[in-house]
Write an enzyme that holds these catalytic residues in place. Structure first.
Site, short mmCIF file in Angstrom:
data_model
loop_
_atom_site.label_atom_id
_atom_site.label_comp_id
_atom_site.label_asym_id
_atom_site.label_seq_id
_atom_site.Cartn_x
_atom_site.Cartn_y
_atom_site.Cartn_z
N ASP A 231 36.68 115.09 24.80
CA ASP A 231 35.36 115.53 25.25
C ASP A 231 35.13 117.04 25.15
O ASP A 231 36.01 117.83 25.51
CB ASP A 231 35.13 115.15 26.71
CG ASP A 231 35.48 113.73 27.04
OD1 ASP A 231 35.96 113.00 26.16
OD2 ASP A 231 35.29 113.34 28.21
N SER B 6 36.74 116.16 32.42
CA SER B 6 35.53 116.78 31.88
C SER B 6 34.64 117.39 32.94
O SER B 6 34.69 117.02 34.12
CB SER B 6 34.74 115.73 31.08
OG SER B 6 35.47 115.33 29.96
N ARG C 134 33.52 111.10 38.14
CA ARG C 134 34.06 112.23 37.41
C ARG C 134 32.96 112.89 36.57
O ARG C 134 31.84 112.40 36.50
CB ARG C 134 35.19 111.78 36.47
CG ARG C 134 34.82 110.69 35.51
CD ARG C 134 35.99 110.28 34.62
NE ARG C 134 35.66 109.11 33.83
CZ ARG C 134 35.89 107.87 34.21
NH1 ARG C 134 36.48 107.63 35.38
NH2 ARG C 134 35.54 106.85 33.44
#
Length: 590
Positions: free
Chosen positions: A139, A207, A268
């Site tokens: 990512d 991320s 998240r």
């Protein structure tokens, strides 16, 4: 395990498991060794794929302060070395570090990065796309613009070309084309250690986003330089913050307040923006509420970046939220908000600082072939510029890098026959890469016996532009880029691959069913990136395994049924973005 055949959430769960295994394997057999830092790098030989060596836990300490921790599969002898990883320890140069690892025999200090093959010239290395120097990426993270620099960060495994050891890689650019890689922005796996590096999280650094604290909400600003704040998921804590007071060169975790938000279940990937009308910070974060089917994006608001209040929840999205505002058809009096997930599926709507409400026809998609992308916060002139993770490259198992990124894509919101939808175009900044024209055509008709055009660029890096007009009887237009096929079906108004199934969902369809459209294609060493009808549809495909790193031998166009006219067509050679130490371009297209 074959991660790419798993669901995205399963991939991340496996990554956590792998990180735990890497950090626990053979820790009882770790041997300490002291190394004098005569150079700014600690060099670590990574074992090749076939070496029968299991990864061990690696820790590096200076003056009893833990400065690095992860799992690493290192070579026991020179014949096993696939490539050399490095840790930038320039801030400790001249000191002695204590290294703990079951196999540290060949570790060394140096002022130079060691290569087993020419750097940035490895076969398959992207030449018009940025890629990290060493290790695995997934990512994009922490994308922010400040003081003339674009900061691109990403999920990085600096010690292997497989998923694991999630930290934040970091690079900067002044032009969105040429990039300078910096030391890791965030590093992980310091849980339970009081004396550790300022940028070291408890667990893996998953991320998140970055933004400029223009109003000094955190109170960390030094002088006139604004604070850059990174928001990320610390897998042992929750949503956490780190800050930089030196234009993003180093980050310090906000330990006195982390985690600033903890999920009741699973969540998240925080995206934080400033909402000017309400003078509030807004966080959008992926969350699973009650059961795996009840997943989506949780909105929260805060005045101080530390205490957060939950507001609305939007179902149906998965991972890595992106949230931004765009004018409709360029009219700044008609602004809309766009909520996007990791798969680039998005929803257009209104936002009052607390509640997001869709005003469109449900979720739509435009971008395909990449995942978990993000846009630069605070990009100049209100531009919304997206970069995604490309996870389809077919590269060698012992190369010093793995995966890659898309070209920077400028997103616009336009009124179409299918409602307000995103368009994705290559940023104009890329035009500096355009080199000599290789071929061109105008007003060439494809029909009957002459229904095929074949071009032979014989270059590795190519930009292909064509404008097509078809008659009412034309059924299909077929493009082929060295065996990578692309079919455009005039009845469906969309692109269909060789197996006859639609390429993804509606995002591969143009607006309506046009018989006139333009196509722009960028061919790199390992990928074919396609923009159709001003970015109405975008996708990136891998080159065939046989043609990776090879010159493009053939580009062909054929029409089935009726006729089509090539109104204009150009093919250009492109320059590489990489530079040698003498600052001359590394031209990989010959």
């Amino acid at each position: 395990m074959k991660l790419f055949f798993m669901k995205p959430m399963e991939v991340k769960s496996v990554a956590i498991f792998m990180a735990i295994i890497c950090l626990s394997s053979f820790s009882a057999f770790a041997a300490d060794r002291e190394i004098k830092l005569t150079g700014k790098y600690l060099l670590i030989p990574i074992a090749n794929h076939d070496a029968k060596i299991r990864p061990g836990k690696l820790t590096v300490s200076v003056d009893d302060v833990l400065i690095f921790s992860c799992g690493a599969k290192t070579a026991a002898k020179e014949g096993q070395i696939a490539w050399w990883a490095h840790i930038d320890l320039s801030e400790y140069k001249g000191k002695t570090v204590k290294v703990s690892h079951p196999n540290s025999k060949h570790f060394m200090s140096s002022d130079e990065i060691k290569n087993t093959m020419p750097l940035y010239q490895e076969k398959g290395r992207p030449q018009i796309h940025f890629s990290q120097m060493r290790g695995w990426n997934n990512d994009t993270n922490g994308m922010v613009y400040y003081d003339g620099e674009y900061h691109l960060m990403w999920q990085s495994n600096p010690m292997g070309n497989n998923m694991g050891n999630q930290m934040w890689g970091h690079a900067v650019s002044k032009d969105l084309v040429h990039w300078q890689e910096l030391p890791l922005a965030l590093r992980g796996f310091g849980k339970g250690v009081e004396k550790r590096h300022a940028s070291m999280a408890d667990g893996a650094c998953y991320s998140g986003s970055a933004f400029v604290d223009h109003n000094n909400t955190l109170g960390k600003q030094k002088g006139k330089t604004k604070t850059i704040v990174a928001a990320f998921t610390d897998t042992k804590l929750g949503e956490s913050l780190a800050y930089s007071t030196d234009k993003g060169r180093t980050f310090t975790l906000l330990r006195e307040h982390n985690p600033v938000y903890t999920h009741k279940k699973i969540g998240r990937d925080p995206k934080i923006i400033w909402h000017e009308p309400t003078k509030s910070w807004v966080m959008v974060v992926f969350a699973i509420k009650e059961g795996a089917r009840n997943s989506g994006m949780q909105f929260l608001v805060s005045k101080d970046l530390v205490k957060w209040e939950e507001t609305c929840f939007v179902k149906g999205f998965n991972e890595c939220p992106e949230f931004f505002q765009l004018p409709v058809d360029g009219d700044k009096n008609k602004m809309k908000w766009v909520l996007m997930g990791a798969d680039a599926n998005y929803m257009v709507g209104d936002f009052n600082g607390r509640e997001f409400k869709s005003t469109g026809k449900g979720k739509m998609d435009t971008i395909h072939g990449c995942y978990a992308g993000q846009c630069f916060s605070h990009a100049p002139d209100g531009r919304v510029i997206y970069v995604g993770w490309v996870r389809t490259l077919k590269l060698g198992k012992d190369l010093p890098f793995n995966q890659g990124f898309t070209l920077p894509l400028e997103l616009t919101l336009r009124t179409s026959q299918r409602g307000q939808r995103l368009f994705a175009s290559p940023v104009k900044d890329l035009e500096v890469l355009r080199d000599k024209e290789l071929s061109s055509l105008k007003n060439k008709t494809l029909s009957g016996a002459e229904n095929k055009v074949v071009l032979s660029p014989k270059q590795k890096l190519v930009e292909f532009n064509v404008t097509i007009k078809a008659d009412d009887q034309a059924e299909e237009l077929i493009f082929s880029f060295d065996g990578v096929p692309l079919r455009y079906n005039f009845k469906r108004g969309g692109f269909i691959p060789e197996n006859g199934k639609p390429h993804g969902r509606s995002g591969f369809s143009l607006d309506g069913t046009p018989r006139n459209f333009e196509l722009r294609v960028y061919i790199d060493e390992a990928s074919v990136e396609i923009f159709a009808e001003e970015g109405s549809a975008y996708f990136i495909l891998p080159r065939s395994a046989e043609t990776v790193g090879e010159p493009v031998k053939e580009i062909s166009m054929t029409v089935n049924g009726g006729s089509a006219t090539i109104k204009s067509m150009t093919v250009h050679k492109l320059k590489s973005i990489w530079k040698k130490s003498n600052q001359k371009e590394v031209d990989r297209s010959e």
